[in-house]
Write a protein that holds these residues in place. Structure first.
Motif, PDB file in Angstrom:
ATOM      1  N   ARG A  29       9.167  16.079  -1.669  1.00  0.00           N
ATOM      2  CA  ARG A  29       8.518  14.793  -1.427  1.00  0.00           C
ATOM      3  C   ARG A  29       7.132  14.989  -0.849  1.00  0.00           C
ATOM      4  N   ALA A  30       6.134  14.457  -1.544  1.00  0.00           N
ATOM      5  CA  ALA A  30       4.756  14.476  -1.050  1.00  0.00           C
ATOM      6  C   ALA A  30       4.579  13.285  -0.118  1.00  0.00           C
ATOM      7  N   VAL A  31       5.076  13.433   1.100  1.00  0.00           N
ATOM      8  CA  VAL A  31       5.065  12.365   2.086  1.00  0.00           C
ATOM      9  C   VAL A  31       4.803  12.991   3.451  1.00  0.00           C
TER      10      VAL A  31
ATOM     11  N   LEU B  72       5.928  27.597  -0.645  1.00  0.00           N
ATOM     12  CA  LEU B  72       6.301  26.383   0.083  1.00  0.00           C
ATOM     13  C   LEU B  72       5.063  25.804   0.754  1.00  0.00           C
ATOM     14  N   ILE B  73       4.949  24.478   0.732  1.00  0.00           N
ATOM     15  CA  ILE B  73       3.915  23.761   1.465  1.00  0.00           C
ATOM     16  C   ILE B  73       4.575  22.585   2.187  1.00  0.00           C
ATOM     17  N   ALA B  74       3.906  22.072   3.210  1.00  0.00           N
ATOM     18  CA  ALA B  74       4.452  20.932   3.945  1.00  0.00           C
ATOM     19  C   ALA B  74       3.328  20.061   4.467  1.00  0.00           C
ATOM     20  N   PHE B  75       3.673  18.827   4.823  1.00  0.00           N
ATOM     21  CA  PHE B  75       2.695  17.837   5.244  1.00  0.00           C
ATOM     22  C   PHE B  75       3.006  17.382   6.672  1.00  0.00           C
ATOM     23  N   ASP B  76       2.032  17.521   7.540  1.00  0.00           N
ATOM     24  CA  ASP B  76       2.194  17.128   8.927  1.00  0.00           C
ATOM     25  C   ASP B  76       2.521  15.634   9.043  1.00  0.00           C
TER      26      ASP B  76
ATOM     27  N   GLY C  48       0.822  -1.206   0.000  1.00  0.00           N
ATOM     28  CA  GLY C  48       0.000   0.000   0.000  1.00  0.00           C
ATOM     29  C   GLY C  48       0.851   1.248   0.000  1.00  0.00           C
ATOM     30  N   ALA C  49       1.951   1.234   0.766  1.00  0.00           N
ATOM     31  CA  ALA C  49       2.848   2.389   0.798  1.00  0.00           C
ATOM     32  C   ALA C  49       3.486   2.600  -0.562  1.00  0.00           C
ATOM     33  N   ALA C  50       3.877   1.503  -1.210  1.00  0.00           N
ATOM     34  CA  ALA C  50       4.508   1.621  -2.528  1.00  0.00           C
ATOM     35  C   ALA C  50       3.553   2.239  -3.540  1.00  0.00           C
ATOM     36  N   LEU C  51       2.264   1.845  -3.474  1.00  0.00           N
ATOM     37  CA  LEU C  51       1.282   2.413  -4.394  1.00  0.00           C
ATOM     38  C   LEU C  51       1.073   3.885  -4.126  1.00  0.00           C
ATOM     39  N   ALA C  52       1.049   4.277  -2.841  1.00  0.00           N
ATOM     40  CA  ALA C  52       0.857   5.688  -2.505  1.00  0.00           C
ATOM     41  C   ALA C  52       2.030   6.518  -2.989  1.00  0.00           C
ATOM     42  N   ILE C  53       3.252   5.989  -2.815  1.00  0.00           N
ATOM     43  CA  ILE C  53       4.441   6.705  -3.263  1.00  0.00           C
ATOM     44  C   ILE C  53       4.425   6.845  -4.779  1.00  0.00           C
ATOM     45  N   ALA C  54       4.031   5.774  -5.479  1.00  0.00           N
ATOM     46  CA  ALA C  54       3.960   5.847  -6.934  1.00  0.00           C
ATOM     47  C   ALA C  54       2.945   6.894  -7.364  1.00  0.00           C
TER      48      ALA C  54
ATOM     49  N   VAL D 146      -0.467  12.002  -0.889  1.00  0.00           N
ATOM     50  CA  VAL D 146       0.533  12.087   0.178  1.00  0.00           C
ATOM     51  C   VAL D 146       0.899  10.678   0.641  1.00  0.00           C
ATOM     52  N   ALA D 147       2.136  10.303   0.470  1.00  0.00           N
ATOM     53  CA  ALA D 147       2.592   8.970   0.864  1.00  0.00           C
ATOM     54  C   ALA D 147       2.725   8.880   2.382  1.00  0.00           C
ATOM     55  N   PRO D 148       2.504   7.712   2.961  1.00  0.00           N
ATOM     56  CA  PRO D 148       2.656   7.545   4.414  1.00  0.00           C
ATOM     57  C   PRO D 148       4.121   7.589   4.820  1.00  0.00           C
ATOM     58  N   GLY D 149       4.373   8.078   6.024  1.00  0.00           N
ATOM     59  CA  GLY D 149       5.738   8.097   6.549  1.00  0.00           C
ATOM     60  C   GLY D 149       6.164   6.727   7.044  1.00  0.00           C
ATOM     61  N   ASP D 150       7.449   6.590   7.230  1.00  0.00           N
ATOM     62  CA  ASP D 150       8.025   5.335   7.714  1.00  0.00           C
ATOM     63  C   ASP D 150       8.399   5.542   9.183  1.00  0.00           C
ATOM     64  N   TRP D 151       7.440   5.345  10.086  1.00  0.00           N
ATOM     65  CA  TRP D 151       7.667   5.638  11.496  1.00  0.00           C
ATOM     66  C   TRP D 151       8.059   4.383  12.266  1.00  0.00           C
TER      67      TRP D 151
END
Length: 270
Positions: free
Chosen positions: A33-35, A67-71, A11-17, A91-96
């Motif tokens: 990076r839209a993440v 500039l924009i950013a993602f929480d 799912g993360a790979a699809l979101a990043i793509a 927006v791709a999910p972060g790797d927490w």
């Protein structure tokens, strides 16, 4: 620790793509990076009118740059609008890093005395972040304010018996007390604590313009004053263990408006 990447998998790979496809066809010339925890810059189309990001106005520089950013906890979709033009950003999910402690209860609630002392500190931090300079530091490629072992990652979190604790709001760099700390980009000093805060210790904050700011925690000394301009690479303080810290290190936190972002995504590999 259990990395969120292991849970998200394909799912993360699809979101990043999807994010990559959106960036490639961007009407706003978006780069970055839209993440979750990430930052992007772009150029507003000429004559397109005011710019909004998820319904909130975004300032635009004279040359059209913004500039924009993602929480850290941003949703999977964001919308950028300028006049009749709009763009949906995936927006791709972060790797927490998520650490689950099923048998340990969450830390007890703070005392009344701590709450009393904490209120004016939080008010001062909020007032500092509410200031806005015309610094162009946000345009620069950020550098690391200190180099050393990464001892704490942005976004990491513990879950106590199913109850999530607060996530780590910055990146920690382990260095000995007195190690130099430099400005990661140009900016204006918006807070320079004369005495340690309860949690942050000696706290220094720098505004990089366009709502982007850095906070440096647990310092042993501060070498700049409020209102002073700081240049990228300039000495601004020294690593310490003031405030709530188990050992000497630099905690570097960043925010764009109300969004907490990952400094490592801006600074890149150390």
């Amino acid at each position: 620790m259990i990395a969120r990447r292991q849970v998200l998998g394909a799912g993360a790979a699809l979101a990043i793509a999807g994010a990559a496809r959106g960036q490639g066809s961007s009407r706003f010339g978006l780069t970055g990076r839209a993440v979750q925890g990430g930052v992007m810059t772009g150029t507003a189309p000429r004559g397109a009118g005011s710019l909004t990001f998820d319904g909130t106005p975004v300032p635009v520089a004279a040359d059209g740059r913004f500039l924009i950013a993602f929480d850290r906890d941003a949703g999977p979709i964001a919308r950028l609008v300028a006049g009749s033009l709009s763009e949906i950003i995936s927006v791709a999910p972060g790797d927490w890093q998520i650490e689950r402690l099923p048998t340990l209860p969450r830390i007890s609630q703070p005392s009344a005395e701590f709450t009393r002392r904490r209120a004016p500190e939080l008010a001062r931090i909020a007032a500092a972040r509410g200031s806005d300079s015309d610094s162009g530091g946000w345009r620069q490629r950020f550098i690391w304010p200190a180099k050393g072992r990464i001892s704490g990652r942005f976004g990491s979190q513990r879950v106590y018996a199913g109850e999530p604790g607060a996530y780590h709001s910055g990146v920690d760099v382990a260095r000995p007390t007195g190690a130099p700390v430099v400005a990661p980009a140009d900016g204006v000093v918006i807070l320079a604590a004369a005495a340690p805060f309860t949690l942050e210790g000696l706290l220094l904050m720098i505004d990089h313009g366009m709502g982007l700011n850095s906070a440096f925690l647990h310092l042993s000394q501060i070498d700049v004053k409020e209102g002073q301009a700081a240049r990228q690479g300039q000495l601004i303080g020294a690593v310490g263990a003031t405030g709530r810290a188990t050992g000497p290190h630099l905690h570097w936190g960043m925010k764009w408006r109300d969004a907490r972002i990952d400094p490592a995504l801006l600074a890149g590999a150390m």
